[in-house]
Design an enzyme around this catalytic site. Structure first.
Site, mmCIF file in Angstrom:
data_model
loop_
_atom_site.group_PDB
_atom_site.id
_atom_site.type_symbol
_atom_site.label_atom_id
_atom_site.label_comp_id
_atom_site.label_asym_id
_atom_site.label_seq_id
_atom_site.Cartn_x
_atom_site.Cartn_y
_atom_site.Cartn_z
ATOM 1 N N GLU A 26 0.840 -1.198 0.000
ATOM 2 C CA GLU A 26 0.000 0.000 0.000
ATOM 3 C C GLU A 26 0.878 1.251 0.000
ATOM 4 O O GLU A 26 2.033 1.215 0.446
ATOM 5 C CB GLU A 26 -0.868 -0.031 1.276
ATOM 6 C CG GLU A 26 -1.797 1.161 1.408
ATOM 7 C CD GLU A 26 -2.904 0.963 2.449
ATOM 8 O OE1 GLU A 26 -2.792 0.029 3.275
ATOM 9 O OE2 GLU A 26 -3.871 1.750 2.434
ATOM 10 N N ASN A 173 -12.366 -1.318 -0.777
ATOM 11 C CA ASN A 173 -11.681 -1.925 0.364
ATOM 12 C C ASN A 173 -12.354 -1.468 1.655
ATOM 13 O O ASN A 173 -12.618 -0.266 1.834
ATOM 14 C CB ASN A 173 -10.214 -1.460 0.378
ATOM 15 C CG ASN A 173 -9.510 -1.806 1.690
ATOM 16 O OD1 ASN A 173 -9.171 -2.959 1.918
ATOM 17 N ND2 ASN A 173 -9.304 -0.813 2.548
ATOM 18 N N GLU A 174 -12.645 -2.380 2.525
ATOM 19 C CA GLU A 174 -13.229 -2.070 3.844
ATOM 20 C C GLU A 174 -14.292 -0.968 3.701
ATOM 21 O O GLU A 174 -14.225 0.080 4.342
ATOM 22 C CB GLU A 174 -12.141 -1.675 4.853
ATOM 23 C CG GLU A 174 -11.184 -2.824 5.113
ATOM 24 C CD GLU A 174 -10.271 -2.658 6.327
ATOM 25 O OE1 GLU A 174 -10.221 -1.559 6.920
ATOM 26 O OE2 GLU A 174 -9.600 -3.648 6.691
ATOM 27 N N TYR A 240 -6.717 -9.059 11.487
ATOM 28 C CA TYR A 240 -5.385 -8.789 12.028
ATOM 29 C C TYR A 240 -5.254 -9.401 13.418
ATOM 30 O O TYR A 240 -6.209 -9.390 14.204
ATOM 31 C CB TYR A 240 -5.141 -7.274 12.115
ATOM 32 C CG TYR A 240 -4.859 -6.660 10.753
ATOM 33 C CD1 TYR A 240 -3.603 -6.776 10.176
ATOM 34 C CD2 TYR A 240 -5.852 -5.977 10.050
ATOM 35 C CE1 TYR A 240 -3.322 -6.229 8.925
ATOM 36 C CE2 TYR A 240 -5.583 -5.421 8.798
ATOM 37 C CZ TYR A 240 -4.321 -5.555 8.238
ATOM 38 O OH TYR A 240 -4.047 -5.018 7.003
ATOM 39 N N GLU A 296 -6.224 -9.245 3.591
ATOM 40 C CA GLU A 296 -5.376 -8.581 4.588
ATOM 41 C C GLU A 296 -5.362 -9.450 5.828
ATOM 42 O O GLU A 296 -6.415 -9.730 6.407
ATOM 43 C CB GLU A 296 -5.891 -7.180 4.935
ATOM 44 C CG GLU A 296 -5.651 -6.165 3.842
ATOM 45 C CD GLU A 296 -6.014 -4.735 4.237
ATOM 46 O OE1 GLU A 296 -5.841 -4.367 5.422
ATOM 47 O OE2 GLU A 296 -6.482 -4.009 3.344
ATOM 48 N N GLN A 345 2.175 -6.142 5.457
ATOM 49 C CA GLN A 345 2.367 -5.773 4.076
ATOM 50 C C GLN A 345 3.790 -6.156 3.665
ATOM 51 O O GLN A 345 4.598 -6.512 4.515
ATOM 52 C CB GLN A 345 2.116 -4.295 3.904
ATOM 53 C CG GLN A 345 0.655 -3.900 4.238
ATOM 54 C CD GLN A 345 0.321 -2.484 3.777
ATOM 55 O OE1 GLN A 345 1.077 -1.798 3.140
ATOM 56 N NE2 GLN A 345 -0.875 -2.051 4.157
HETATM 57 O O1 AHR Z 1 -2.973 -2.619 6.260
HETATM 58 C C1 AHR Z 1 -3.262 -1.405 6.881
HETATM 59 C C2 AHR Z 1 -4.732 -1.027 6.796
HETATM 60 O O2 AHR Z 1 -5.492 -1.941 7.517
HETATM 61 C C3 AHR Z 1 -5.350 -1.079 5.416
HETATM 62 O O3 AHR Z 1 -5.121 0.091 4.695
HETATM 63 C C4 AHR Z 1 -6.798 -1.236 5.717
HETATM 64 O O4 AHR Z 1 -7.503 -1.886 4.690
HETATM 65 C C5 AHR Z 1 -6.815 -2.003 7.020
HETATM 66 O O5 AHR Z 1 -7.675 -1.431 7.936
#
Ligand code: AHR
Length: 493
Positions: A26, A173-174, A240, A296, A345
């Site tokens: 990103e 995205n999101e 995450y 992600e 990432q």
């Molecule tokens: O990876 C960092 C961020 O985490 C991304 O931009 C977003 O999609 C997620 O919330």
């Protein structure tokens, strides 16, 4: 309790898509600028502005695809800012990641060049949140149309005669959050409308991915599948692993066994998330045509002391390697539904493969896990039953053994085993049914300390080594797996 695996070596129906081993870059902190793009005039060795050391390192782990330009950045990105002569490109603001100036020097041509240098597929995420629908439609035409049109001609004028092949396309995205704070009903309608204008030009066939849920938002998956399953090839999911909470995530390197245990337990929640989201998908897509795309995932710690909190620069220890090993085993085991995943990432951001400091570059323990697990790419998943002891910490526990097994096109069997217990080795008996074993070899990733990591001063503190703790015994492999380790077995038959 004895640790016993039974691997059905001659069975298996599902392929582990190599795209499960995908990556994500990103416009955030030092991921693109400095980490990948240094510009043609840099003293850092580069090919048309792209770092050669980073490309070589990623090729070694057989990177299959790269997602770009975000993340949250994608829903603020206007692709036309990033084409044409670099000196004429506008400066814009990266509002979401530190409000830094975005030079737009890394744009569409540079990204597609990067994918060609990496030998990987491109995964572009389009702007639904703040972009016009025509923008997304024209981006696809610019990239992939071979005939005469204003967009294809503009591409030619900017130096690219032939269209590119674009494999994967994300529609936002999101979009429940940074991508527009939408309700799933509204997003589902927008998805249907946008995807309608994403044309397959010539031979190019886009795999269209709808923006998905975060974590346990099962309602999002349910509504978007109900309203738009027929129009999509994939639906995304983000998760995450945060050792603490969003406010106090915890240090990447300063932690004890409490944080070690919690992190690995949370990483293993991926299994439950996949099962539950997949069960909802089954309701609308019993044939499993739509892929679950975990685009992600990874660990998220506090940034390294003294660095910009918006740049998400974190170190990466043996704990992160175990979190990656557990997660990849789980993703492999769900490959009937999970068709792609992208760790967050690639360089200098979150659970990175690579860290750079101007001209210096190191690879992380997580990078080595991707290197070891590359053996599973496009192999056939083998059914395994696992009887495992528990890693008990205080009054909680997780299995002391986490496994995935596959058979590749040459008939080699690969088994990846994680032992998350930082105190105890495990003795494992692996019975390989339906195979006549001739040879076993092994690699291990471990270290003396839970927080061992690579630094620019000591870049090889954590790296895989060959391992002699696995032996053949008739139709079994017996393994002594040290504490806090990841082992790759390669078994010939
Ligand atoms: O990876 C960092 C961020 O985490 C991304 O931009 C977003 O999609 C997620 O919330």
């Amino acid at each position: 309790m004895a640790n016993r695996l039974v691997v059905q070596s001659d069975l298996g129906h599902h392929q582990i898509s190599r795209h499960i081993y995908g990556h994500f870059a990103e416009h955030l902190g030092g991921c693109i600028y400095g980490g990948i793009w240094v510009g043609e005039d840099s003293l850092i060795p580069n090919t048309r502005g792209i770092r050669q050391d980073v490309v070589q390192a990623l090729r070694k782990i057989r990177i299959p695809n790269l997602r770009w330009p975000g993340g949250c950045f994608a829903d603020e990105y206007h692709w036309q800012d990033g084409i044409g002569p670099r000196q004429n490109r506008p400066s814009t603001v990266n509002a979401i990641w530190g409000q830094v100036t975005e030079s737009n020097h890394f744009g569409t041509h540079e990204f597609m060049d990067l994918c060609e240098q990496l030998g990987c597929e491109s995964y572009i995420c389009g702007n639904v949140g703040s972009g016009a629908m025509s923008e997304m439609r024209e981006w696809v035409e610019y990239l992939t149309f071979d005939g005469e049109s204003s967009m294809a001609d503009l591409r030619r004028k900017n130096g690219r005669e032939q269209p590119w092949k674009v494999a994967f396309w994300g529609v936002g995205n999101e979009n429940w959050g940074c991508g527009g704070k939408m309700r799933p009903e509204y997003y589902a309608d927008l998805y249907r409308q946008h995807q309608n204008f994403l044309h397959n030009y010539g031979e190019n066939k886009l795999f269209k991915i709808a923006g998905g849920a975060y974590d346990v938002d099962y309602k999002w998956t349910d509504v978007v599948m109900r309203e738009a399953a027929e129009q999509m090839d994939g639906l995304s999911l983000h998760y995450y692993t945060i050792p603490g909470n969003w406010k106090e995530k915890g240090s990447a390197t300063q932690f004890g066994e409490d944080e070690w245990f919690t992190t690995l337990k949370k990483a293993m929640q991926m299994d439950e998330l996949l099962r539950k989201h997949a069960t909802i998908m089954d309701k609308y897509d019993p044939d499993k045509r739509v892929g679950l795309i975990v685009d992600e995932w990874g660990t998220w710690h506090e940034v390294e002391p003294g660095t910009n909190k918006h740049f998400l620069y974190q170190q990466n220890t043996l704990r992160d390697a175990l979190a990656a090993g557990l997660t990849l085993n789980i993703l492999n085991n769900h490959c009937e539904r999970v068709k792609m995943a992208n760790i967050a990432q690639t360089v200098n951001v979150l659970q990175a493969m690579i860290l750079t400091e101007t001209e210096k570059m190191i690879v992380t323990p997580t990078y080595h896990v991707f290197g070891m697990y590359a053996a599973h790419q496009d192999a056939t998943l083998l059914p395994v039953s696992v009887d495992s002891a528990e890693y008990v910490h205080k009054d909680e526990s997780i299995p002391a053994l986490n496994v995935a097994a596959s058979r590749d096109a040459a008939g080699l069997i690969h088994i990846t085993l994680c032992n998350p217990d930082p105190n105890k080795a495990v003795e494992v008996k692996c019975e390989l049914r339906g195979a006549k074993l001739t040879r076993v070899s092994a690699q291990i990733l471990t270290a003396a300390e839970m927080n061992a990591h690579n630094t620019f001063e000591n870049p090889a503190a954590v790296k895989p080594t060959s391992f002699d703790g696995a032996k053949l015994n008739g139709s079994d492999v017996v393994l002594h797996q040290p504490s806090k380790s990841i082992v790759l077995l390669e078994i010939a038959q």
